[in-house]
Design a protein around this motif. Structure first.
Motif, PDB file in Angstrom:
ATOM      1  N   MET A  24     -51.908   8.703  28.618  1.00 40.67           N
ATOM      2  CA  MET A  24     -51.237   8.995  29.802  1.00 40.67           C
ATOM      3  C   MET A  24     -49.756   8.802  29.133  1.00 40.67           C
ATOM      4  O   MET A  24     -49.310   8.057  28.422  1.00 40.67           O
ATOM      5  N   SER A  25     -49.004   9.628  29.402  1.00 42.57           N
ATOM      6  CA  SER A  25     -47.523   9.737  28.669  1.00 42.57           C
ATOM      7  C   SER A  25     -46.588   9.145  29.682  1.00 42.57           C
ATOM      8  O   SER A  25     -46.881   8.873  31.100  1.00 42.57           O
ATOM      9  N   GLU A  26     -45.551   8.455  29.193  1.00 44.16           N
ATOM     10  CA  GLU A  26     -44.529   7.579  30.014  1.00 44.16           C
ATOM     11  C   GLU A  26     -43.837   8.953  30.541  1.00 44.16           C
ATOM     12  O   GLU A  26     -43.751   9.846  30.512  1.00 44.16           O
ATOM     13  N   GLU A  27     -43.105   8.333  31.756  1.00 39.97           N
ATOM     14  CA  GLU A  27     -42.027   9.164  32.460  1.00 39.97           C
ATOM     15  C   GLU A  27     -41.360   9.938  31.930  1.00 39.97           C
ATOM     16  O   GLU A  27     -40.462   9.078  30.972  1.00 39.97           O
ATOM     17  N   GLY A  28     -41.054  11.034  31.847  1.00 38.63           N
ATOM     18  CA  GLY A  28     -39.981  11.869  31.318  1.00 38.63           C
ATOM     19  C   GLY A  28     -40.506  12.404  29.864  1.00 38.63           C
ATOM     20  O   GLY A  28     -39.747  13.037  29.343  1.00 38.63           O
ATOM     21  N   GLU A  29     -41.794  12.112  29.519  1.00 38.36           N
ATOM     22  CA  GLU A  29     -42.432  12.478  28.254  1.00 38.36           C
ATOM     23  C   GLU A  29     -43.328  13.708  28.587  1.00 38.36           C
ATOM     24  O   GLU A  29     -44.062  13.448  29.338  1.00 38.36           O
ATOM     25  N   GLU A  42     -47.053  15.347  27.654  1.00 36.41           N
ATOM     26  CA  GLU A  42     -48.301  15.059  27.048  1.00 36.41           C
ATOM     27  C   GLU A  42     -48.687  16.446  25.938  1.00 36.41           C
ATOM     28  O   GLU A  42     -48.317  17.326  26.099  1.00 36.41           O
ATOM     29  N   VAL A  43     -48.985  15.762  24.681  1.00 30.36           N
ATOM     30  CA  VAL A  43     -49.095  16.769  23.563  1.00 30.36           C
ATOM     31  C   VAL A  43     -50.543  16.302  23.121  1.00 30.36           C
ATOM     32  O   VAL A  43     -50.815  15.327  23.060  1.00 30.36           O
ATOM     33  N   THR A  44     -51.283  17.412  22.682  1.00 28.60           N
ATOM     34  CA  THR A  44     -52.608  17.186  22.395  1.00 28.60           C
ATOM     35  C   THR A  44     -52.569  17.949  21.220  1.00 28.60           C
ATOM     36  O   THR A  44     -52.016  18.539  20.719  1.00 28.60           O
ATOM     37  N   ILE A  45     -53.675  17.789  20.020  1.00 26.46           N
ATOM     38  CA  ILE A  45     -53.824  18.138  18.841  1.00 26.46           C
ATOM     39  C   ILE A  45     -55.061  18.615  18.759  1.00 26.46           C
ATOM     40  O   ILE A  45     -56.155  17.993  19.187  1.00 26.46           O
ATOM     41  N   ASP A  46     -55.393  20.074  18.299  1.00 26.16           N
ATOM     42  CA  ASP A  46     -56.857  20.344  18.142  1.00 26.16           C
ATOM     43  C   ASP A  46     -57.379  19.610  17.130  1.00 26.16           C
ATOM     44  O   ASP A  46     -56.786  19.239  15.961  1.00 26.16           O
ATOM     45  N   ALA A  47     -58.753  19.295  17.159  1.00 26.28           N
ATOM     46  CA  ALA A  47     -59.646  18.441  16.197  1.00 26.28           C
ATOM     47  C   ALA A  47     -59.601  18.966  14.759  1.00 26.28           C
ATOM     48  O   ALA A  47     -59.600  18.207  13.705  1.00 26.28           O
ATOM     49  N   ARG A  48     -59.466  20.410  14.774  1.00 26.03           N
ATOM     50  CA  ARG A  48     -59.438  20.843  13.232  1.00 26.03           C
ATOM     51  C   ARG A  48     -57.968  20.364  12.420  1.00 26.03           C
ATOM     52  O   ARG A  48     -57.996  20.658  11.345  1.00 26.03           O
ATOM     53  N   ARG A  49     -56.952  20.209  13.146  1.00 24.83           N
ATOM     54  CA  ARG A  49     -55.757  19.877  12.745  1.00 24.83           C
ATOM     55  C   ARG A  49     -55.307  18.512  12.696  1.00 24.83           C
ATOM     56  O   ARG A  49     -54.535  18.262  12.106  1.00 24.83           O
ATOM     57  N   PHE A  50     -56.314  17.536  13.305  1.00 24.60           N
ATOM     58  CA  PHE A  50     -55.813  16.273  13.352  1.00 24.60           C
ATOM     59  C   PHE A  50     -55.518  15.440  12.059  1.00 24.60           C
ATOM     60  O   PHE A  50     -54.648  14.845  11.786  1.00 24.60           O
ATOM     61  N   ALA A  51     -56.126  15.897  10.963  1.00 19.41           N
ATOM     62  CA  ALA A  51     -56.056  15.066   9.949  1.00 19.41           C
ATOM     63  C   ALA A  51     -54.810  15.670   9.108  1.00 19.41           C
ATOM     64  O   ALA A  51     -54.161  15.091   8.241  1.00 19.41           O
ATOM     65  N   GLY A  52     -54.321  16.889   9.709  1.00 16.92           N
ATOM     66  CA  GLY A  52     -52.692  17.110   8.889  1.00 16.92           C
ATOM     67  C   GLY A  52     -52.914  17.841   7.678  1.00 16.92           C
ATOM     68  O   GLY A  52     -54.181  18.159   7.157  1.00 16.92           O
ATOM     69  N   VAL A  53     -51.808  18.159   6.973  1.00 16.89           N
ATOM     70  CA  VAL A  53     -51.698  18.659   5.575  1.00 16.89           C
ATOM     71  C   VAL A  53     -50.831  17.892   4.665  1.00 16.89           C
ATOM     72  O   VAL A  53     -50.212  17.235   5.007  1.00 16.89           O
TER      73      VAL A  53
END
Length: 87
Positions: free
Chosen positions: A1-6, A8-19
């Motif tokens: 849950m996001s705080e007020e004023g923020e 909500e951002v999600t990330i695809d599971a394939r990109r979760f590890a980053g680069v």
């Protein structure tokens, strides 16, 4: 849950590890900036772009400000004596 004023951002599971990148190339024009994040081979002089980000100059200023803050916090923590050393 996001705080007020923020947002909500999600990330695809394939990109979760980053680069991993150890180099960056930046190109700037009047209305946009493109950053190519590159993973360079430590042995051979070749690399691969692992992420390309294009943004407005205004967003780039925001990014630079936030990175400077993170860098200052990291530098302060890494230069501070360990808590055990103070006792």
């Amino acid at each position: 849950m996001s705080e007020e004023g923020e947002s909500e951002v999600t990330i695809d599971a394939r990109r979760f590890a980053g680069v991993w990148a150890n180099a960056v190339e930046v190109e700037a024009w009047a209305d946009e900036v493109t950053m190519d994040f590159i993973r360079m081979d430590p042995v051979e002089s070749r690399g691969m772009v692992v992420a390309r980000v294009t943004c407005s100059p205004t967003f780039l200023r925001t990014l630079v400000d936030r990175l400077e803050g993170v860098w200052q916090d990291w530098a302060w923590r890494s230069a501070s004596p360990a808590k055990e050393d103070l006792e």
